[in-house]
Each structure stands twice: as structure tokens, then as C-alpha cells.
Design an enzyme around this catalytic site. Structure first.
Site, PDB file in Angstrom:
ATOM      1  CG  LEU A  74      -1.765  -1.266   1.438  1.00  0.00           C
ATOM      2  CD1 LEU A  74      -2.611  -1.140   2.706  1.00  0.00           C
ATOM      3  CD2 LEU A  74      -2.660  -1.519   0.228  1.00  0.00           C
ATOM      4  CG  HIS A 124      13.764  37.092  17.526  1.00  0.00           C
ATOM      5  ND1 HIS A 124      14.043  37.480  16.234  1.00  0.00           N
ATOM      6  CD2 HIS A 124      14.887  37.312  18.257  1.00  0.00           C
ATOM      7  CE1 HIS A 124      15.287  37.937  16.174  1.00  0.00           C
ATOM      8  NE2 HIS A 124      15.828  37.837  17.387  1.00  0.00           N
ATOM      9  N   GLY A 169       0.961   3.609  -2.779  1.00  0.00           N
ATOM     10  CA  GLY A 169       0.944   4.231  -4.110  1.00  0.00           C
ATOM     11  C   GLY A 169       2.271   4.847  -4.521  1.00  0.00           C
ATOM     12  CD  GLU A 227      10.971  23.917 -18.738  1.00  0.00           C
ATOM     13  OE1 GLU A 227      10.939  22.887 -18.071  1.00  0.00           O
ATOM     14  OE2 GLU A 227       9.990  24.320 -19.417  1.00  0.00           O
TER      15      GLU A 227
HETATM   16  P1  NAD Z   1       5.901  19.524 -14.434  1.00  0.00           P
HETATM   17  O1  NAD Z   1       4.706  19.831 -15.242  1.00  0.00           O
HETATM   18  O2  NAD Z   1       6.055  20.100 -13.077  1.00  0.00           O
HETATM   19  O3  NAD Z   1       7.229  19.914 -15.259  1.00  0.00           O
HETATM   20  C1  NAD Z   1       7.480  19.424 -16.541  1.00  0.00           C
HETATM   21  C2  NAD Z   1       8.379  20.420 -17.254  1.00  0.00           C
HETATM   22  O4  NAD Z   1       8.796  19.842 -18.470  1.00  0.00           O
HETATM   23  C3  NAD Z   1       7.675  21.723 -17.604  1.00  0.00           C
HETATM   24  O5  NAD Z   1       8.439  22.796 -17.113  1.00  0.00           O
HETATM   25  C4  NAD Z   1       7.619  21.702 -19.139  1.00  0.00           C
HETATM   26  O6  NAD Z   1       7.717  22.990 -19.692  1.00  0.00           O
HETATM   27  C5  NAD Z   1       8.826  20.841 -19.481  1.00  0.00           C
HETATM   28  N1  NAD Z   1       8.769  20.159 -20.781  1.00  0.00           N
HETATM   29  C6  NAD Z   1       7.715  19.547 -21.342  1.00  0.00           C
HETATM   30  N2  NAD Z   1       8.071  19.001 -22.522  1.00  0.00           N
HETATM   31  C7  NAD Z   1       9.393  19.261 -22.704  1.00  0.00           C
HETATM   32  C8  NAD Z   1      10.352  18.958 -23.722  1.00  0.00           C
HETATM   33  N3  NAD Z   1      10.024  18.258 -24.804  1.00  0.00           N
HETATM   34  N4  NAD Z   1      11.637  19.389 -23.581  1.00  0.00           N
HETATM   35  C9  NAD Z   1      11.982  20.107 -22.490  1.00  0.00           C
HETATM   36  N5  NAD Z   1      11.106  20.417 -21.490  1.00  0.00           N
HETATM   37  C10 NAD Z   1       9.837  19.994 -21.595  1.00  0.00           C
HETATM   38  O7  NAD Z   1       5.959  17.926 -14.392  1.00  0.00           O
HETATM   39  P2  NAD Z   1       6.829  16.956 -13.509  1.00  0.00           P
HETATM   40  O8  NAD Z   1       7.999  17.654 -12.914  1.00  0.00           O
HETATM   41  O9  NAD Z   1       7.038  15.746 -14.345  1.00  0.00           O
HETATM   42  O10 NAD Z   1       5.828  16.615 -12.328  1.00  0.00           O
HETATM   43  C11 NAD Z   1       4.586  15.966 -12.625  1.00  0.00           C
HETATM   44  C12 NAD Z   1       3.564  16.239 -11.567  1.00  0.00           C
HETATM   45  O11 NAD Z   1       3.933  15.648 -10.334  1.00  0.00           O
HETATM   46  C13 NAD Z   1       3.337  17.706 -11.342  1.00  0.00           C
HETATM   47  O12 NAD Z   1       1.947  17.941 -11.345  1.00  0.00           O
HETATM   48  C14 NAD Z   1       3.888  17.952  -9.989  1.00  0.00           C
HETATM   49  O13 NAD Z   1       3.128  18.912  -9.271  1.00  0.00           O
HETATM   50  C15 NAD Z   1       3.794  16.602  -9.302  1.00  0.00           C
HETATM   51  N6  NAD Z   1       4.882  16.455  -8.360  1.00  0.00           N
HETATM   52  C16 NAD Z   1       4.890  17.207  -7.233  1.00  0.00           C
HETATM   53  C17 NAD Z   1       5.942  17.118  -6.370  1.00  0.00           C
HETATM   54  C18 NAD Z   1       5.943  17.936  -5.126  1.00  0.00           C
HETATM   55  O14 NAD Z   1       4.894  18.320  -4.679  1.00  0.00           O
HETATM   56  N7  NAD Z   1       7.094  18.253  -4.581  1.00  0.00           N
HETATM   57  C19 NAD Z   1       7.018  16.311  -6.633  1.00  0.00           C
HETATM   58  C20 NAD Z   1       6.998  15.587  -7.788  1.00  0.00           C
HETATM   59  C21 NAD Z   1       5.922  15.675  -8.646  1.00  0.00           C
END
Ligand code: NAD
Length: 472
Positions: free
Chosen positions: A41, A446, A43, A205
Site C-alpha cells: 500500500l 524570535h 501508491g 527546459e
Molecule cells: P511539471 O509539469 O512540473 O514539469 C514538466 C516540465 O517539463 C515543464 O516545465 C515543461 O515545460 C517541461 N517540458 C515539457 N516538454 C518538454 C520537452 N520536450 N523538452 C523540455 N522540457 C519539456 O511535471 P513533472 O515535474 O514531471 O511533475 C509531474 C507532476 O507531479 C506535477 O503535477 C507535480 O506537481 C507533481 N509532483 C509534485 C511534487 C511535489 O509536490 N514536490 C514532486 C513531484 C511531482
């Protein structure tokens, strides 16, 4: 003939949203079955996401802290990294939490099944297990089946050098060179872990900033730190091709408006977003409407278009965050149990657990400008916080956006050590409809970093004494 049984509530998916829904339903006196295809469990969050990544980010942060100590007169040698022990440490944390969730499920008499659930109709599920198939007729079902990593089209399939967040967290080895595709949350968190453990990391990016959507001033201190930790940060560029170099390395073509680069990497981490696991559910056997990206839209009661089927968490769309799923899970089963519950929150906080951390809740400046929302702001630079200076975190910043007439808090952005913990005060303030004066009149201990929240509000009201502001 498959076995057939009846259940009041079936929850599909045992991530934080799913097990919370199941446990709350059981506490409300319902008979509950919790189904997951994983043998344990918890996920993605527990097994291959939030918890393992934070275990590794903690190690990365301590290594950075030790490095900072050298400027304070305390020097340690170069860290010796035993990757097998690091992996064992992370796996032990996961196993400990797996066990605790299983114990809680047992204590509540939640029936857990390891199997893959798919719909037969609006009130019947088929569960495929190791021992065959069983059918469950349900009164209510909660879909909490989550999401998985998106792959870039054309990426070589089944290549061990192509990593997703899942395989990157397995930490099989530390490659000499790692390309991270995507400068979002996953890309930067894992990129930083690998950089600190010894990889030469490059990030590509697509958009002109890291963590697009977050205010540039809040991202800046992290960008500055990563610029030193990473080999390269390539913005406004995309990967157009990845070819397998005899299963040894990968040749990657990166393109932007000025040039096309071809670079070789030992491994590539694809972190370009996630997609919902809707395709595994045979949702076409129900009357549930799914959107064009496969997400399941829900109303404020977490109901799908079918009255007795609810959906929560990543599968319902952004933001894909465990704490959102947990909250939604409680709402769904409370509604199913006839309680007056509704998903009605003022803000869902987001945290990037890098070093420095980034956290935000409510309105950002980018969003305000896009939507034409009027705001004023108060910012407190951590360079003026005694506590931040003491811990070497003076690059940080706390920023609060206010509604110009009422002075009500609209949104908060924080960058710096512990930002993810500091943001909770902001979320409570947003939830309670607090204004600048409420924050100013709240005595913060503080010397703490939490003071920066009150001080940012004092900058806005002009009552601050910890900074000297020119009279307007
Ligand atoms: P994300 O959407 O946060 O980031 C993906 C990035 O990839 C974006 O900035 C996008 O512009 C870029 N991108 C897309 N296609 C591309 C390409 N061909 N070449 C270069 N860049 C490209 O997605 P993620 O980081 O994979 O995370 C996925 C989900 O998981 C998100 O919704 C995130 O909130 C969640 N998550 C949250 C946490 C946390 O809360 N700390 C941690 C991990 C994941």
C-alpha cells in the site's frame, strides 16, 4: 464462474488519496475494499515518489549544509557515498511506512486486495488477481488510480538508460552524465539529488524559466544554486531526438531557435509531466465522462458524472499533489456516507523540496498579471533575518500579495530553507480570510524563519522596524 461479492465502498488505488478515503470510510462505519495492483500500500507517493525522493533530498541537503560549514570554520572531508547503503536506507523507510499503512488497514477491517480493478458497469467491478478474477458489486466507488510519467514521443523503449521518476528513485547507480528533460518539480528535485551524489547534470527546459508558472524572483535563488551544482541549464529548448548508442550511452539532439546541439549522456531522465491511469479502468463500461487528456472531471463533491462513482487525486487533473488527493478522498467518502462534505478550499499549497525549497499558495504574481487581478505586495528579504544568516540561508525571500482595498492576503511565495513548512501559516491565513494586520499582530517566535511571514506583512503596512524603508 468468478466469485461475486457485495461491498458498500470500493476504493481503487491505495496511494495517499485512496488509503485515506478507505480509512475514513471505515471510520464512518462502512464496509470497505481497497484494491491496488501493487503488492504494497502507499501508491506512487510512498513507493516511488514523495517519500523516497525526500529521503534522498534530505541526504543531498545535509551534504550541502556540510559544505556551507566549511565557510564557518568546520571542515569535513569529501563525502564517501555508498550507493548500496543509501538505497537500503531509502528502501527501509518505504518498508516501514508500508507496514504502518497495512497495520492501519487491518486495524480498521479494511479488506485489501492486490489486483487490477476494471469496471463492468456503473455498479460492478472486475478484479484480476494472481488467483483469478473476482467481481464486486458496489454501492459507491472511489477512483484513486493516480498517474504515471509521460514519455516523450520517439524515446527509445525499454532502454535502461532512459529513466522516469520511478526508475531514477531505484538508484541503481550514479551515472557520470545525466540529462534531465523538464525543468519542473520532478526534474529539479531528482536532478539535484543526482548532482549531489556525483553526476554531471544537464537540464533542458522547453520554456524560458525553471518551474514555469512560479514567480521568477521566487525561483531565482534556486536557479543560482543549481547553476553551480549542474553542468548546464538549457532553457527555451527542446529535445527532438534521443538515439541509443549501442545500449551504452544516449545521443540527444536539443534544439532551440538559434541552434541544434547533439550531446552524449550516460542516462536521460524524462520529467515532462504525468498522465492519468484512466486507460487501465475500462471506464467505457460506465457512463463516466472523461476529458480529452484522460482526466476524470468531478464536481465539488468529488462525484463523476455517475452519481455513485467518485474520483480523487491525480486522475482528476492538476495540481497532482498528494495532499490534494488526501483532502479529496475524505470529501468523497464523507459525501458517500451522507455527510455534508464539500471540496471548498481557498488554496492548495505547492512545494518544491530542493535546496533551497520553494513553496507557494494562493495567487502568484504571474497569475495575477495574466488574469488582471489587482494586488500590492510585501516582501521580506531573508538577508535581514538573523536566523537565516545564522543558518546560511540569507538568499531566501518571503513575499505576500494583498488585495489593495481590503488588505486581504491573496497569495504567498517563499524560497529558502524550510519554505515547505513555513507555507502552512500562509495557507491557514488564506483559509481564514486573514489580512495584513492579522499577520502583523500575530507574534512570531524570535529568532525563527517564521518571523519572515509577519515581517513581509509589516513591510506592506509600513510598520516594519527590522528594515529601514524610505518614507514615500
Ligand atoms: P511539471 O509539469 O512540473 O514539469 C514538466 C516540465 O517539463 C515543464 O516545465 C515543461 O515545460 C517541461 N517540458 C515539457 N516538454 C518538454 C520537452 N520536450 N523538452 C523540455 N522540457 C519539456 O511535471 P513533472 O515535474 O514531471 O511533475 C509531474 C507532476 O507531479 C506535477 O503535477 C507535480 O506537481 C507533481 N509532483 C509534485 C511534487 C511535489 O509536490 N514536490 C514532486 C513531484 C511531482
Amino acid at each position: 464462474m468468478p466469485k461475486k461479492k457485495y461491498e458498500e465502498i470500493v476504493v481503487i488505488g491505495a496511494g495517499p488519496g485512496g488509503y485515506t478515503a478507505a480509512f475514513r470510510a471505515a471510520d464512518l462505519g462502512k464496509n470497505v475494499t481497497l484494491v491496488d495492483k501493487d503488492p504494497v500500500l502507499g501508491g506512487v507517493c510512498l513507493n516511488r515518489g514523495c517519500i523516497p525522493s525526500k529521503a534522498l533530498l534530505h541526504i543531498a541537503k545535509v551534504i550541502s549544509e556540510v559544505d556551507r560549514l566549511s565557510k564557518m570554520g568546520i571542515r569535513f572531508g569529501k563525502p564517501e557515498i555508498d550507493i548500496n547503503q543509501v538505497r537500503d536506507h531509502k528502501d527501509k523507510i518505504i518498508a516501514r511506512l508500508n507496514k504502518s499503512i497495512a497495520q492501519m488497514a487491518k486495524a480498521r477491517n479494511v479488506n485489501t486486495i492486490k489486483g487490477t480493478a476494471s469496471f463492468l458497469s456503473n455498479s460492478e467491478l472486475s478484479i484480476k488477481t494472481e488467483n483469478g478474477t473476482e467481481k464486486i458489486i458496489f454501492d459507491n466507488c472511489v477512483i484513486a488510480a493516480g498517474s504515471r510519467a509521460l514519455m516523450l514521443p520517439g524515446t527509445p523503449k525499454n532502454n535502461p538508460n532512459i529513466l522516469t521518476s520511478k526508475t531514477a528513485l531505484e538508484l541503481k547507480n550514479i551515472p557520470d552524465t545525466l540529462l534531465v528533460i523538464g525543468g519542473g518539480i520532478i526534474g529539479l528535485e531528482l536532478g539535484q539529488v543526482y548532482a549531489v551524489l556525483g553526476s554531471n547534470v544537464t537540464v533542458v527546459e522547453f520554456l524560458p524559466t525553471l518551474i514555469p508558472g512560479v514567480d521568477k524572483d521566487i525561483v531565482k535563488p534556486l536557479y543560482q544554486k543549481l547553476s553551480k551544482q549542474f553542468d548546464d541549464i538549457i532553457l527555451s529548448s527542446k529535445v527532438i531526438n534521443i538515439t541509443d548508442n549501442d545500449n551504452d550511452t544516449l545521443l540527444v539532439t536539443i534544439e532551440n531557435k538559434d541552434e541544434t546541439l547533439c550531446k552524449e549522456f550516460d542516462k536521460v531522465l524524462v520529467a515532462v509531466g504525468r498522465k492519468p491511469n484512466t486507460d487501465l479502468l475500462k471506464i467505457e463500461n460506465t457512463d463516466i465522462v472523461v476529458d480529452e487528456n484522460g482526466f476524470i472531471p468531478v464536481n465539488e463533491y468529488q462525484r463523476t458524472t455517475v452519481e455513485n462513482i467518485y474520483a480523487i487525486g491525480d486522475i482528476t487533473g492538476n495540481p497532482m499533489l498528494a495532499h490534494k488527493a488526501t483532502h479529496e478522498g475524505k470529501v468523497a467518502v464523507e459525501v458517500a456516507a451522507g455527510q455534508p462534505a464539500v471540496f471548498d478550499v481557498q488554496a492548495i499549497p505547492s512545494v518544491v523540496y530542493t535546496d533551497p525549497e520553494i513553496a507557494w499558495a494562493g495567487l502568484t504574481e504571474i497569475e495575477a498579471q495574466e488574469k488582471g487581478v489587482a494586488y500590492k505586495k510585501g516582501e521580506f528579504p531573508w538577508a535581514a533575518s538573523g536566523r537565516a544568516i545564522v543558518i546560511g540561508a540569507s538568499q531566501g525571500k518571503t513575499k505576500i500579495l494583498f488585495e489593495p482595498n481590503s488588505n486581504k492576503i491573496l497569495g504567498v511565495g517563499i524560497v529558502g530553507s524550510g519554505a515547505g513548512d513555513l507555507i502552512s501559516e500562509a495557507v491557514l491565513a488564506l483559509e481564514m480570510g486573514a489580512d495584513a494586520e492579522d499577520l502583523c499582530l500575530t507574534i512570531h517566535p524570535h529568532p525563527t524563519l517564521s518571523e519572515t511571514v509577519g515581517l513581509a506583512a509589516e513591510v506592506f503596512t509600513g510598520t516594519i522596524t527590522d528594515l529601514y524603508l524610505q518614507k514615500k
